[in-house]
Write a protein that holds these residues in place. Structure first.
Motif, PDB file in Angstrom:
ATOM      1  N   ILE A 236     -51.528 -39.259   1.460  1.00  0.00           N
ATOM      2  CA  ILE A 236     -51.501 -40.477   2.290  1.00  0.00           C
ATOM      3  C   ILE A 236     -50.080 -40.765   2.770  1.00  0.00           C
ATOM      4  O   ILE A 236     -49.874 -41.229   3.894  1.00  0.00           O
ATOM      5  CB  ILE A 236     -52.087 -41.669   1.496  1.00  0.00           C
ATOM      6  CG1 ILE A 236     -53.601 -41.457   1.296  1.00  0.00           C
ATOM      7  CG2 ILE A 236     -51.825 -42.981   2.210  1.00  0.00           C
ATOM      8  CD1 ILE A 236     -54.242 -42.481   0.373  1.00  0.00           C
ATOM      9  N   HIS A 237     -49.090 -40.455   1.936  1.00  0.00           N
ATOM     10  CA  HIS A 237     -47.703 -40.672   2.361  1.00  0.00           C
ATOM     11  C   HIS A 237     -47.363 -39.785   3.564  1.00  0.00           C
ATOM     12  O   HIS A 237     -46.665 -40.213   4.489  1.00  0.00           O
ATOM     13  CB  HIS A 237     -46.751 -40.384   1.208  1.00  0.00           C
ATOM     14  CG  HIS A 237     -45.345 -40.836   1.460  1.00  0.00           C
ATOM     15  ND1 HIS A 237     -44.362 -40.005   1.934  1.00  0.00           N
ATOM     16  CD2 HIS A 237     -44.765 -42.065   1.330  1.00  0.00           C
ATOM     17  CE1 HIS A 237     -43.232 -40.683   2.083  1.00  0.00           C
ATOM     18  NE2 HIS A 237     -43.444 -41.934   1.715  1.00  0.00           N
ATOM     19  N   LEU A 238     -47.872 -38.553   3.566  1.00  0.00           N
ATOM     20  CA  LEU A 238     -47.603 -37.634   4.677  1.00  0.00           C
ATOM     21  C   LEU A 238     -48.505 -37.905   5.875  1.00  0.00           C
ATOM     22  O   LEU A 238     -48.132 -37.596   7.006  1.00  0.00           O
ATOM     23  CB  LEU A 238     -47.799 -36.183   4.209  1.00  0.00           C
ATOM     24  CG  LEU A 238     -46.797 -35.667   3.176  1.00  0.00           C
ATOM     25  CD1 LEU A 238     -47.182 -34.270   2.708  1.00  0.00           C
ATOM     26  CD2 LEU A 238     -45.379 -35.661   3.737  1.00  0.00           C
ATOM     27  N   ALA A 239     -49.694 -38.450   5.622  1.00  0.00           N
ATOM     28  CA  ALA A 239     -50.650 -38.754   6.702  1.00  0.00           C
ATOM     29  C   ALA A 239     -51.189 -40.160   6.473  1.00  0.00           C
ATOM     30  O   ALA A 239     -52.287 -40.345   5.938  1.00  0.00           O
ATOM     31  CB  ALA A 239     -51.777 -37.727   6.721  1.00  0.00           C
ATOM     32  N   PRO A 240     -50.411 -41.193   6.856  1.00  0.00           N
ATOM     33  CA  PRO A 240     -50.793 -42.579   6.549  1.00  0.00           C
ATOM     34  C   PRO A 240     -52.140 -43.002   7.134  1.00  0.00           C
ATOM     35  O   PRO A 240     -52.757 -43.954   6.637  1.00  0.00           O
ATOM     36  CB  PRO A 240     -49.645 -43.400   7.169  1.00  0.00           C
ATOM     37  CG  PRO A 240     -48.499 -42.441   7.263  1.00  0.00           C
ATOM     38  CD  PRO A 240     -49.098 -41.103   7.513  1.00  0.00           C
TER      39      PRO A 240
ATOM     40  N   ARG B  90     -41.512 -34.861  -5.237  1.00  0.00           N
ATOM     41  CA  ARG B  90     -40.444 -35.809  -4.840  1.00  0.00           C
ATOM     42  C   ARG B  90     -40.763 -37.215  -5.336  1.00  0.00           C
ATOM     43  O   ARG B  90     -39.871 -37.935  -5.812  1.00  0.00           O
ATOM     44  CB  ARG B  90     -40.257 -35.789  -3.327  1.00  0.00           C
ATOM     45  CG  ARG B  90     -39.551 -34.523  -2.823  1.00  0.00           C
ATOM     46  CD  ARG B  90     -39.212 -34.618  -1.354  1.00  0.00           C
ATOM     47  NE  ARG B  90     -40.399 -34.604  -0.517  1.00  0.00           N
ATOM     48  CZ  ARG B  90     -41.014 -33.489  -0.093  1.00  0.00           C
ATOM     49  NH1 ARG B  90     -40.553 -32.301  -0.457  1.00  0.00           N
ATOM     50  NH2 ARG B  90     -42.082 -33.556   0.676  1.00  0.00           N
ATOM     51  N   HIS B  91     -42.035 -37.620  -5.227  1.00  0.00           N
ATOM     52  CA  HIS B  91     -42.434 -38.945  -5.712  1.00  0.00           C
ATOM     53  C   HIS B  91     -42.180 -39.067  -7.215  1.00  0.00           C
ATOM     54  O   HIS B  91     -41.638 -40.081  -7.675  1.00  0.00           O
ATOM     55  CB  HIS B  91     -43.918 -39.169  -5.400  1.00  0.00           C
ATOM     56  CG  HIS B  91     -44.483 -40.405  -6.047  1.00  0.00           C
ATOM     57  ND1 HIS B  91     -44.279 -41.664  -5.536  1.00  0.00           N
ATOM     58  CD2 HIS B  91     -45.220 -40.563  -7.191  1.00  0.00           C
ATOM     59  CE1 HIS B  91     -44.870 -42.552  -6.312  1.00  0.00           C
ATOM     60  NE2 HIS B  91     -45.445 -41.915  -7.320  1.00  0.00           N
ATOM     61  N   ARG B  92     -42.545 -38.039  -7.950  1.00  0.00           N
ATOM     62  CA  ARG B  92     -42.352 -38.091  -9.402  1.00  0.00           C
ATOM     63  C   ARG B  92     -40.872 -38.106  -9.758  1.00  0.00           C
ATOM     64  O   ARG B  92     -40.463 -38.779 -10.711  1.00  0.00           O
ATOM     65  CB  ARG B  92     -43.062 -36.905 -10.061  1.00  0.00           C
ATOM     66  CG  ARG B  92     -44.579 -37.063 -10.079  1.00  0.00           C
ATOM     67  CD  ARG B  92     -45.286 -35.849 -10.666  1.00  0.00           C
ATOM     68  NE  ARG B  92     -46.709 -36.121 -10.848  1.00  0.00           N
ATOM     69  CZ  ARG B  92     -47.613 -35.204 -11.206  1.00  0.00           C
ATOM     70  NH1 ARG B  92     -47.215 -33.950 -11.436  1.00  0.00           N
ATOM     71  NH2 ARG B  92     -48.871 -35.530 -11.346  1.00  0.00           N
TER      72      ARG B  92
END
Length: 312
Positions: free
Chosen positions: A244-248, A198-200
């Motif tokens: 990190i996006h899913l687990a900040p 999704r980020h890409r």
């Protein structure tokens, strides 16, 4: 094969298999089989799964150990049971096995604990049943079970390509000292890969086209040299930002370790385990103490270590 069950062989086999750290993980595009193409440098470390196999008429698995195992499946979806059944089918073995697994590798932690269980189950059942499958065939079976299972079987340090299951040994001199920070979060590997996709997609206009991944030659040079400072400069994981996006909460863990004296830190595999590289054993002890004082669970491990092997 049934004669072997009745011949009075030792009825319990103990196999130890290691967890792993991805010291480098490059992720390419999704392949036709739905998996991403990867290029990774694996290192097996001294945090082990202990698997005990006993004769049985059916296939069962149970868990114990310091890791909370309450959510682990014990039905036919369990990877260790799948490994045992696969070996039985491959060898036309008519019996079953009772697997008892003492877990030490974090569950859904990015260290390949489930893969280590599967590799250990292959080795344990082969020894218990007396099927004497050549190591090369065990590796082929391991590759059918999951991308990290062949490496848990092989151990040491290796380059993985394809889905990670195509292995080439890599020379690593000496011993590398790691401290693992174990956050309470669990991350699903498919979820982390999905977040990377999704980020890409969101940033496709700004990002360069993703070429076939390859391991940075500087990583291989650092491993060959046995130089932790050199390796610290080139640790990399394409999944880290997605994890990190899913687990900040992983971001402050990385900052804490690096402030406490780690040469470098990175999320291992799909996370959430964070691996910190230390200068030496004394540095690892100081780092473990500092991380523990900050409220994190922290373990010292070393690598490389051997893959799944019968104990005793």
């Amino acid at each position: 094969m049934t004669e072997a069950v009745e011949s009075g062989r030792d009825t319990r086999v103990h196999v130890r298999a290691p967890g792993k750290i991805n010291v480098y993980l490059g992720v390419g595009e999704v392949m036709a089989d739905g998996y991403h193409e990867v290029a990774t440098a694996y290192q097996a470390v001294s945090l082990y799964e202990e698997v005990y196999a006993s004769e049985s008429s059916d296939f069962t698995v149970s868990f114990r150990g310091p890791v909370d195992c309450s959510g682990l499946p014990t039905d036919e979806t369990n990877l260790a049971l799948r490994a045992a059944r696969l070996l039985a089918t491959h060898t036309a073995y008519a019996g079953g096995v009772r697997l008892e697994i003492e877990k030490h590798v974090p569950i859904a932690g990015g260290m390949g604990g489930g893969s280590a269980d599967a590799a250990a189950a292959l080795v344990a059942c082969d020894a218990l049943w007396g099927t004497s499958v050549p190591r090369e065939e065990l590796h082929e079976l391991a590759a059918l079970l999951g991308a990290d299972v062949p490496f848990a079987l092989a151990g040491g340090t290796a380059i993985g390509t394809g889905r990670g299951e195509e292995l080439s040994p890599a020379l690593a001199r000496g011993t590398f000292h790691w401290v693992l920070a174990l956050p309470d979060a669990q991350l699903s590997t498919p979820a982390v890969y999905g977040e990377l996709d999704r980020h890409r997609e969101r940033h496709r206009a700004e990002l360069a086209p993703k070429l076939a991944p390859s391991v940075d030659p500087a990583v291989l040079q650092a491993l060959r040299a046995g130089d932790p400072r050199q390796l610290a400069e080139v640790l990399a994981n394409d999944l880290q930002a997605a994890a990190i996006h899913l687990a900040p909460e992983l971001a402050p863990v990385l900052e804490t370790g690096e402030r406490a004296g780690a040469l470098a830190g990175l999320v291992s595999g799909s996370g959430p385990t964070v691996a910190f590289l230390a200068e030496d054993g004394d540095g690892a002890l100081e780092l473990q103490i500092a991380l523990s004082a900050s409220g994190l669970r922290a373990l010292r491990v070393t690598g490389p270590v051997h893959g799944a092997r019968v104990v005793g």
